[in-house]
Design an enzyme around this catalytic site. Structure first.
Site, PDB file in Angstrom:
ATOM      1  N   ASP A  70       0.888  -1.150   0.000  1.00 39.52           N
ATOM      2  CA  ASP A  70       0.000   0.000   0.000  1.00 39.52           C
ATOM      3  C   ASP A  70       0.923   1.196   0.000  1.00 39.52           C
ATOM      4  O   ASP A  70       1.904   1.246   0.755  1.00 39.52           O
ATOM      5  CB  ASP A  70      -0.921   0.017   1.215  1.00 39.52           C
ATOM      6  CG  ASP A  70      -2.088   0.956   0.957  1.00 39.52           C
ATOM      7  OD1 ASP A  70      -2.820   0.735  -0.011  1.00 39.52           O
ATOM      8  OD2 ASP A  70      -2.243   1.932   1.714  1.00 39.52           O
ATOM      9  N   LYS A 171      14.247   4.672 -11.173  1.00 40.40           N
ATOM     10  CA  LYS A 171      13.126   4.627 -10.217  1.00 40.40           C
ATOM     11  C   LYS A 171      13.171   3.311  -9.438  1.00 40.40           C
ATOM     12  O   LYS A 171      13.004   3.297  -8.217  1.00 40.40           O
ATOM     13  CB  LYS A 171      11.781   4.777 -10.938  1.00 40.40           C
ATOM     14  CG  LYS A 171      10.623   4.702  -9.949  1.00 40.40           C
ATOM     15  CD  LYS A 171       9.250   4.871 -10.537  1.00 40.40           C
ATOM     16  CE  LYS A 171       8.208   4.689  -9.436  1.00 40.40           C
ATOM     17  NZ  LYS A 171       6.843   4.568  -9.913  1.00 40.40           N
TER      18      LYS A 171
END
Ligand code: IMP
Length: 199
Positions: A70, A171
């Site tokens: 999450d 990233k």
């Protein structure tokens, strides 16, 4: 070959995890492989709680070890918003970005961080939860087309380009997801070696 399910329908996240797990003798499945899995309600109050709910439900439904993340964006000048509501901040990614830039208009402090909690679950129980972050600033305008979500407006510390402009390899090396995943991976390897000592 071991199997594990990542509890998401987000093809971008699955792709990021496949890249993070390249070289591991593990086949990664996702909820895209289980179209019958009922939608999982994320009604927790923290990233860790929501990751736990998703991992538990996926391990139960798929009868497999599962992990879930999450994640979201916390902006200092907005007291941590959008936080756990990052995906529900507005209906679409461009609208979410537009709303964020509007809220930040005239604010000097543009510091923010992406946070990611990863929970690992087995047999419907959470085994462990890990958290990772990447700090940076919110750009004046969106740029770039890599990645997803708020990537076009997030410039990580030490760089001048947004996550959506930087190559995915960059990233995937420095992101909140990569940091949390490295902790989860170290935990799994430690557990496997302890198990190996017992056998
Ligand atoms: P969830 O973790 O799927 O509940 O949603 C997290 C939301 O936070 C996403 O829909 C994005 O809006 C945002 N988010 C999380 N991680 C990233 C990322 O790596 N880049 C851009 N946005 C992200």
């Amino acid at each position: 070959m071991a199997f594990i399910v990542v509890a998401t329908n987000n093809a971008h996240k699955v792709d990021e995890y496949r890249r993070l797990m390249a070289g591991e003798d593990v086949e990664l499945q996702s909820l895209l492989d289980y179209p019958g899995c009922p939608a999982i309600e994320e009604n927790g109050t923290t990233f860790a709680e929501n990751a736990g709910i998703k991992a538990m439900e996926a391990s139960r439904y798929c009868q497999m070890p599962a992990f879930a993340d999450d994640s979201g964006l916390e902006v200092e000048a907005l007291d941590g918003a959008p936080g756990i509501y990052s995906s529900r901040y507005a209906p679409t990614d461009p609208e979410r970005i537009a709303k964020l830039l509007k809220e930040l208009e005239g604010k000097e402090n543009r510091r923010a961080r992406f946070v990611c909690a990863i929970a690992i679950a087995w047999n419907g129980e959470v085994i462990e939860t890990f958290e990772g972050e990447v700090r940076g600033v919110i750009a004046a305008a969106p740029s770039g087309s890599n990645g997803f979500g708020y990537d076009p407006v997030f410039i990580p510390d030490g760089y001048e380009q947004s996550f959506a402009e930087l190559p995915p390899e960059v990233k995937n090396r420095i992101s909140h997801r990569a940091n949390a995943f490295a902790k989860a991976q170290a935990f799994v390897e430690e557990q496997l070696s302890l198990l190996g000592d017992l056998l």
